[in-house]
Design an enzyme around this catalytic site. Structure first.
Site: not given
Length: 634
Positions: A27, A30, A98-99, A122, A125, A176
């Site tokens: 990653g 941030g 992508s890992i 998730r 992870r 529904c």
């Protein structure tokens, strides 16, 4: 440029270890930007970083390694180039990928002494958790949610893994209810998100927005000869005309719902909207709320206009993508204003129809995407803590590692950072137990092999490429990860393969080096809209060490007889927990802690799903209105 580096503060043996070891950073967003800066300045020399994302304008306010000129480029590659300016002698490899790509298998992970996660979902992870367990490599997991943050260390056989504790799954609702009888604003927001996907994104039969004619409460039956047209095909046939879309969704469909008399015997009937009637209002009426525009609630006419504008904008964006790309992706945040406008308008119009109080764009954004603002300072603090835990691991002091929580407010001792002792592996974890085993209740006459593969093994149990063998004495292969081998089985029911109550399936995911034994319980009476149910996350009793010797089927490194350390339920992001003591405390799953600032207990919400975490509790914090307060410490 002058090379900046942490020198003199580390003993020589540790400094030498930093310069020679290989580490993987997963990653480059941030937390990742802050982390990459930290690792090179601390003295790490051999770094590999992987991230699939490209840089967006919205990243620039906190992901400081990126500039405006980098928008549209690979995060991993640009992060590498920028960090090398801090330390040109570092050896950094960047992967724009992508890992979860099969290329990054267990052998790939075994190349590293340490893996540091800076992820935001998730699924990834869970996958990295399992790969590190299989490779027997220490993993430092991290996450932030607004002012909250958490760092923890995962080591096979010593600590809980990421999946050892259940993570709350995103709340779902019967189809529904969403389509016919919404009673809460969240039902209308989910409907609007489904509508976005049906019109502009990837169509999903489970996300239909038209009235549900199969609703058992409905007395209206369809003629079997009626041809059903998909929402997207119908919208295309109209040229995405906003007025026609409006009248179908908010007038015609509602009028059809009103013909289902039984639905409204004990409910307030919906009120259809007419486009022409509301266009008589020359300006938005009924604007309520003060302050920022996003916190105001427009009147019906205002949301009619917003709906029209957003449909036109999204249609233009769809056309602009060209014939090769026919889908827009729901981002669920302020990075995509037209999509957020559409969901805000559609959800509020439906709320009005069903006599609910309408919501501001700010409220809908929070509910639609479980949005928690990203704060640069939180990312920086968490990235620093990751490196501190990494130094302990590389010093050989894994037992000194801690789970560290960054709190929103100081505890009674005026501490924002609270360390907790790491928990041991859970005996009930279906990922890291010695012999992972689960029991699944389903109807073998109604469950397709494809549903077993996609919904149970991949979605529920987080596998990537499962192989399934029936323990029937013949070794029948039910599902193969090799393309073309078992596709013919996909549309058959489990009962077609003599799978019945008490059958056992051995499931292997060779990419994750993961084996799971699935016990099947046949059940004819599952609840409505429930396809299967996990009856136990692991065996009732964990195998003892003596039972394991000689025939150990432990996941991960085959040379290790220690149980691995993984958690149990899939989770899009890690749980954040607040504790109030600066004393080291056991992070037991039943530990309850209190805050002086509150007077009643509540469960902390999961950073991804917005649902209360089942893992721990703490006393309530001040209201959300205090989110922007400045915390002054002595």
């Amino acid at each position: 440029m002058v090379t900046l580096q942490l020198v003199g503060s580390l003993r020589k043996e540790l400094a030498d270890s930093l310069s020679t070891c290989r580490v993987l950073v997963v990653g480059a967003g941030g937390i990742g930007c802050e982390l990459l800066k930290n690792v090179v300045l601390t003295g790490f020399k051999n770094i590999e970083v992987i991230d699939l994302d490209i840089i967006d304008v919205s990243n620039l306010n906190r992901q400081f390694l990126f500039q405006k000129k980098h928008v549209g480029k690979s995060k991993a590659q640009v992060a590498k180039e920028t960090v090398l300016q801090f330390c040109p002698t570092a050896n950094i490899t960047a992967y724009h990928d992508s890992i979860m790509n099969p290329d990054y298998n267990v052998e790939f992970f075994r190349n590293f002494m340490l893996v540091m996660n800076a992820l935001d979902n998730r699924v990834a992870r869970n996958h990295v958790n399992r790969m590190c367990l299989a490779a027997d490599i220490p993993l430092i997991e991290s996450g932030t949610a607004g002012y909250l943050g958490q760092v923890t260390v995962i080591k096979k056989g010593l600590t809980e893994c990421y999946e050892c504790q259940p993570k709350p799954t995103q709340k779902t609702f019967p189809g529904c209810t969403i389509r016919n009888t919404p009673s809460e604003p969240i039902h209308c927001i989910v409907w609007a998100k489904y509508l976005f996907n049906q019109l502009f994104g990837e169509e999903d039969a489970d996300q239909e927005v038209s009235p549900d004619t199969a609703d058992p409460e409905s007395c209206v039956l369809w003629d079997g000869d009626i041809k059903r047209v998909s929402t997207k095909d119908w919208a295309r046939s109209t040229g995405y005309d906003p007025v026609k879309l409006f009248n179908k969704l908010f007038k015609d469909d509602i009028q059809y719902l009103l013909t289902m008399d039984k639905l409204w015997k004990k409910r307030k009937a919906p009120l259809p909207l007419d486009w022409l009637e509301h266009q008589k209002l020359t300006c938005p009426q009924g604007v309520t709320g003060t302050g920022l525009k996003d916190q105001q609630v427009l009147g019906v006419a205002g949301y009619c206009q917003l709906f029209s504008r957003s449909v036109e904008t999204l249609h233009f964006m769809l056309v602009d993508k060209g014939d090769g790309a026919e889908e827009l992706i729901w981002m669920g945040n302020c990075d995509d204003p037209p999509a957020m406008d559409f969901v805000t308008a559609a959800a509020n119009l439906r709320m009005y129809i069903f006599s609910m109080n309408m919501k501001s764009r700010f409220d809908i954004k929070s509910m639609a995407g479980n949005i928690i603002p990203a704060i640069a300072t939180t990312n920086a603090v968490i990235a620093g803590l990751i490196v501190l835990e990494a130094l302990k691991i590389l010093s050989g002091d894994v037992k000194q590692c801690r789970t560290i929580f960054l709190n929103k407010q100081p505890n009674p001792r005026k501490k924002l950072l609270v360390p907790c002792a790491l928990d041991p592996p859970s005996a009930n974890c279906y990922v890291c137990a010695s012999k992972p085993e689960v029991t699944v209740k389903l109807n073998v006459h109604k469950t397709l092999v494809l549903a077993l593969q996609d919904k149970i093994l991949k979605e529920k149990f987080g596998m990537v490429a499962p192989d399934v063998q029936i323990e029937d004495g013949k070794g029948t292969i039910l599902i193969s990860s090799e393309e073309g081998e078992t596709e013919a089985n996909n549309c058959k029911f489990l009962s077609d393969f003599a799978i019945r109550n008490g059958s056992r399936l051995q499931v292997d995911d060779f990419l994750q080096d993961y084996t799971l034994l699935v016990n099947v319980i046949h059940c004819e009476n599952l609840e409505k809209d429930v396809e299967f149910e996990v009856v136990g996350d692991a065996p009732d009793k964990a195998p003892t060490r003596s039972q394991e010797e000689g025939k150990n089927v432990a996941n991960g490194n085959k040379d290790s007889s220690e149980p691995s350390t993984s958690s149990e339920a899939p989770a899009e992001q890690n749980d954040i927990l607040l504790v109030d003591s600066d004393e080291e405390a056991p992070s037991s799953s039943t530990m309850a802690v209190s805050m002086e600032s509150g007077g009643h207990k509540r469960k902390l919400h999961d950073a991804e799903t917005g649902e209360a975490s089942a893992k721990r509790q703490h006393l309530s914090q001040p209201s959300a209105d205090d989110d922007n307060d400045i915390i002054a410490l002595d």
